[in-house]
Design a protein around this motif. Sequence first.
Motif, PDB file in Angstrom:
ATOM      1  N   VAL A  31     -23.910  12.714   2.221  1.00  0.00           N
ATOM      2  CA  VAL A  31     -23.196  12.947   0.493  1.00  0.00           C
ATOM      3  C   VAL A  31     -23.268  11.438   0.386  1.00  0.00           C
ATOM      4  O   VAL A  31     -22.334  10.196   0.407  1.00  0.00           O
ATOM      5  N   LEU A  32     -23.516  11.264  -1.445  1.00  0.00           N
ATOM      6  CA  LEU A  32     -23.745   9.921  -2.330  1.00  0.00           C
ATOM      7  C   LEU A  32     -22.565  11.132  -2.859  1.00  0.00           C
ATOM      8  O   LEU A  32     -22.739  12.331  -3.699  1.00  0.00           O
ATOM      9  N   ALA A  33     -21.089  10.430  -3.456  1.00  0.00           N
ATOM     10  CA  ALA A  33     -20.284  11.037  -4.189  1.00  0.00           C
ATOM     11  C   ALA A  33     -19.876  10.232  -5.501  1.00  0.00           C
ATOM     12  O   ALA A  33     -19.949   9.087  -5.408  1.00  0.00           O
ATOM     13  N   ARG A  34     -20.182  10.379  -6.768  1.00  0.00           N
ATOM     14  CA  ARG A  34     -19.071   9.542  -7.947  1.00  0.00           C
ATOM     15  C   ARG A  34     -17.931   9.549  -7.868  1.00  0.00           C
ATOM     16  O   ARG A  34     -17.315  10.504  -7.426  1.00  0.00           O
ATOM     17  N   VAL A  35     -16.845   8.993  -7.395  1.00  0.00           N
ATOM     18  CA  VAL A  35     -15.371   8.687  -6.949  1.00  0.00           C
ATOM     19  C   VAL A  35     -15.074   8.491  -8.227  1.00  0.00           C
ATOM     20  O   VAL A  35     -15.285   7.502  -9.322  1.00  0.00           O
ATOM     21  N   ARG A  36     -13.831   9.656  -8.285  1.00  0.00           N
ATOM     22  CA  ARG A  36     -13.034   9.734 -10.372  1.00  0.00           C
ATOM     23  C   ARG A  36     -11.759   9.855  -9.210  1.00  0.00           C
ATOM     24  O   ARG A  36     -11.163   8.862 -10.717  1.00  0.00           O
ATOM     25  N   ALA A  37     -11.298   9.194  -8.765  1.00  0.00           N
ATOM     26  CA  ALA A  37      -9.588   8.685  -8.583  1.00  0.00           C
ATOM     27  C   ALA A  37      -9.808   8.366  -7.139  1.00  0.00           C
ATOM     28  O   ALA A  37     -10.475   9.298  -5.504  1.00  0.00           O
ATOM     29  N   VAL A  38      -8.470   7.692  -6.577  1.00  0.00           N
ATOM     30  CA  VAL A  38      -8.584   7.341  -5.596  1.00  0.00           C
ATOM     31  C   VAL A  38      -6.894   7.068  -5.407  1.00  0.00           C
ATOM     32  O   VAL A  38      -6.538   6.427  -6.358  1.00  0.00           O
ATOM     33  N   SER A  39      -6.574   7.452  -4.117  1.00  0.00           N
ATOM     34  CA  SER A  39      -4.754   6.445  -4.039  1.00  0.00           C
ATOM     35  C   SER A  39      -4.100   5.670  -3.021  1.00  0.00           C
ATOM     36  O   SER A  39      -5.531   5.564  -2.286  1.00  0.00           O
ATOM     37  N   ILE A  40      -3.696   4.832  -3.518  1.00  0.00           N
ATOM     38  CA  ILE A  40      -3.708   3.797  -2.445  1.00  0.00           C
ATOM     39  C   ILE A  40      -2.698   4.268  -1.722  1.00  0.00           C
ATOM     40  O   ILE A  40      -1.310   4.645  -2.058  1.00  0.00           O
ATOM     41  N   CYS A  41      -2.342   3.523  -0.419  1.00  0.00           N
ATOM     42  CA  CYS A  41      -1.718   3.657   1.174  1.00  0.00           C
ATOM     43  C   CYS A  41      -1.427   2.708   1.252  1.00  0.00           C
ATOM     44  O   CYS A  41      -1.894   1.843   1.035  1.00  0.00           O
ATOM     45  N   GLY A  42      -0.268   2.600   1.808  1.00  0.00           N
ATOM     46  CA  GLY A  42       0.601   1.965   2.598  1.00  0.00           C
ATOM     47  C   GLY A  42       0.024   1.233   3.414  1.00  0.00           C
ATOM     48  O   GLY A  42      -0.227  -0.257   3.972  1.00  0.00           O
ATOM     49  N   THR A  43      -0.509   2.146   4.642  1.00  0.00           N
ATOM     50  CA  THR A  43      -2.520   1.791   5.538  1.00  0.00           C
ATOM     51  C   THR A  43      -3.363  -0.158   4.591  1.00  0.00           C
ATOM     52  O   THR A  43      -3.374  -0.400   4.543  1.00  0.00           O
ATOM     53  N   ASP A  44      -3.099   0.726   2.823  1.00  0.00           N
ATOM     54  CA  ASP A  44      -3.919  -0.348   2.246  1.00  0.00           C
ATOM     55  C   ASP A  44      -3.723  -1.547   1.644  1.00  0.00           C
ATOM     56  O   ASP A  44      -4.240  -2.475   2.296  1.00  0.00           O
ATOM     57  N   ALA A  45      -2.506  -1.305   1.505  1.00  0.00           N
ATOM     58  CA  ALA A  45      -1.460  -2.548   1.521  1.00  0.00           C
ATOM     59  C   ALA A  45      -1.566  -3.332   2.739  1.00  0.00           C
ATOM     60  O   ALA A  45      -1.539  -4.947   2.457  1.00  0.00           O
ATOM     61  N   HIS A  46      -0.877  -2.938   3.893  1.00  0.00           N
ATOM     62  CA  HIS A  46      -1.194  -3.534   5.121  1.00  0.00           C
ATOM     63  C   HIS A  46      -2.134  -4.115   5.663  1.00  0.00           C
ATOM     64  O   HIS A  46      -2.896  -5.349   5.454  1.00  0.00           O
ATOM     65  N   GLU A  67      -8.505   7.434   0.632  1.00  0.00           N
ATOM     66  CA  GLU A  67      -7.516   8.771   0.045  1.00  0.00           C
ATOM     67  C   GLU A  67      -8.381   8.980  -1.750  1.00  0.00           C
ATOM     68  O   GLU A  67      -7.972   8.258  -3.196  1.00  0.00           O
ATOM     69  N   TRP A  68      -9.438   9.652  -1.747  1.00  0.00           N
ATOM     70  CA  TRP A  68     -10.066  10.474  -2.645  1.00  0.00           C
ATOM     71  C   TRP A  68     -10.032  11.621  -3.230  1.00  0.00           C
ATOM     72  O   TRP A  68     -10.227  12.130  -2.295  1.00  0.00           O
ATOM     73  N   PHE A 337       2.339  -1.683  -6.331  1.00  0.00           N
ATOM     74  CA  PHE A 337       3.026  -0.471  -5.433  1.00  0.00           C
ATOM     75  C   PHE A 337       3.580  -1.542  -4.513  1.00  0.00           C
ATOM     76  O   PHE A 337       4.315  -0.356  -3.407  1.00  0.00           O
ATOM     77  N   ASN A 338       4.142  -2.651  -4.282  1.00  0.00           N
ATOM     78  CA  ASN A 338       3.958  -3.148  -3.187  1.00  0.00           C
ATOM     79  C   ASN A 338       5.918  -3.925  -4.026  1.00  0.00           C
ATOM     80  O   ASN A 338       6.567  -4.377  -3.144  1.00  0.00           O
ATOM     81  N   ASP A 339       5.800  -3.785  -5.200  1.00  0.00           N
ATOM     82  CA  ASP A 339       6.696  -3.619  -5.703  1.00  0.00           C
ATOM     83  C   ASP A 339       7.969  -2.582  -5.511  1.00  0.00           C
ATOM     84  O   ASP A 339       7.500  -1.876  -6.598  1.00  0.00           O
ATOM     85  N   ARG A 340       9.111  -2.843  -5.133  1.00  0.00           N
ATOM     86  CA  ARG A 340       9.807  -2.287  -4.312  1.00  0.00           C
ATOM     87  C   ARG A 340      11.161  -1.189  -6.032  1.00  0.00           C
ATOM     88  O   ARG A 340      12.232  -0.612  -5.701  1.00  0.00           O
ATOM     89  N   GLY A 343       9.373   1.320  -9.722  1.00  0.00           N
ATOM     90  CA  GLY A 343       9.439   3.352  -9.869  1.00  0.00           C
ATOM     91  C   GLY A 343       7.838   3.780  -9.350  1.00  0.00           C
ATOM     92  O   GLY A 343       7.456   4.839  -9.233  1.00  0.00           O
ATOM     93  N   ALA A 344       7.231   3.220  -8.297  1.00  0.00           N
ATOM     94  CA  ALA A 344       5.705   3.676  -7.862  1.00  0.00           C
ATOM     95  C   ALA A 344       5.614   4.260  -6.833  1.00  0.00           C
ATOM     96  O   ALA A 344       7.022   3.691  -5.705  1.00  0.00           O
ATOM     97  N   ILE A 345       5.633   5.102  -6.649  1.00  0.00           N
ATOM     98  CA  ILE A 345       5.010   5.822  -5.666  1.00  0.00           C
ATOM     99  C   ILE A 345       4.097   6.843  -4.868  1.00  0.00           C
ATOM    100  O   ILE A 345       3.429   6.064  -3.984  1.00  0.00           O
ATOM    101  N   LYS A 346       3.254   6.931  -5.852  1.00  0.00           N
ATOM    102  CA  LYS A 346       1.849   7.388  -5.787  1.00  0.00           C
ATOM    103  C   LYS A 346       0.771   6.734  -6.742  1.00  0.00           C
ATOM    104  O   LYS A 346       1.030   7.372  -7.782  1.00  0.00           O
ATOM    105  N   ILE A 347       0.444   5.781  -6.704  1.00  0.00           N
ATOM    106  CA  ILE A 347      -0.734   4.824  -7.559  1.00  0.00           C
ATOM    107  C   ILE A 347      -2.202   5.717  -7.780  1.00  0.00           C
ATOM    108  O   ILE A 347      -2.858   4.887  -6.134  1.00  0.00           O
ATOM    109  N   ILE A 348      -2.536   5.757  -8.437  1.00  0.00           N
ATOM    110  CA  ILE A 348      -4.120   6.881  -8.709  1.00  0.00           C
ATOM    111  C   ILE A 348      -5.355   5.538  -9.770  1.00  0.00           C
ATOM    112  O   ILE A 348      -4.504   4.961 -10.500  1.00  0.00           O
TER     113      ILE A 348
END
Length: 351
Positions: A31-46, A67-68, A337-340, A343-348
């Motif tokens: 399927v082709l989806a219109r992405v409405r929200a993506v969450s940043i994961c720790g794996t993404d940062a690495h 994560e979307w 996200f990387n700044d401890r 106050g970030a936990i989950k960023i959309i």
Amino acid sequence: MTETMEALVVLEPSVLEIQQIPVPEPGPNEVLARVRAVSICGTDAHLIHGDYPGFWPPSFPFTPGHEWAGEIVALGEGADRLGWKVGDRVAGTSHNACGVCQKCVEGRYNLCENYGKPGLHKQYGHSYQGVDATYAVHNVKCIFALPDSISFDEAAVIDPASIALHVARRGNIQPGDTVVVTGAGSVGLLAADSALVCGAARVVVVGRGYRLAKAAAMGFETVDTKDGDPVAAVRALTDGLGADVVLECAGVPETLGWAMAMLRRGGRCAMVGIPTQAVSLNVQPLVLDELELVGSRASAGEMRRVMPFVANGRVRAGELITHHFPLTEYQQALDTFNDRTSGAIKIIVHP
């Protein structure tokens, strides 16, 4: 729908750019989806930093994100026969496994024995292009119908919630168990909720800073690593016995050592954090106390299982969302996200 779309492109480690690229076309059973929200994961940062060279991703340039949530805008051949239609709201996960190897047949598709083989396996946002874009193609094996009661933002956290439920299940939590979670990041906090879902009587979260404060606000017992030896603190909370189960969600060499030392005799540690450095482990207690250490990779069917708990609030995915950014400000989102201290936990991120 236009012919091109915005997409985040990592040109090389830590070098990001928003580009206009062609909108992909869905193939058979996609399927082709219109992405409405993506969450940043720790794996993404690495991955963006280049911590897994030649593996995640296989090469640059690359579009991350896995994560979307969004809605279907086009169907590939065969997707309609499997019950999907344009307009369906969906949440996505990353493993598009082969479906025919022994592990896939047994339901453990997260361990697909054809992982990474062209034409047989894709892991979106890891070994294959991800969803940090206006539109994304996914196989129907990797999307799940989204209840109307769950928002797109919450749904973007369902994938890590499923990972948290998987590590809790790998911990083999029994009703009445005392469970310790090492690491108070998003997966750790979701794992703490998942431990309760699995029957834990007590959940203690080990961490520090504002994330540990969030764990306390969510009602969990806490151990602050800045206050001294966390192993001694857990022992003190358990009358010297230790925890029945530890869920290791930090992925730091030191925390794995703590996790194993916190276990009660005969206890079990399920590890989902992935250290990027070598780990030293005292194995004598592993033998003499008959401890268990098991790995936990992604999820294997827990997307469907965790959704009702997100919907009824027992797995509090929405409470962990702290920041929102447009895709065009992804660098700022990643820095936050990387700044401890942010106050970030989950960023959309919103494409």
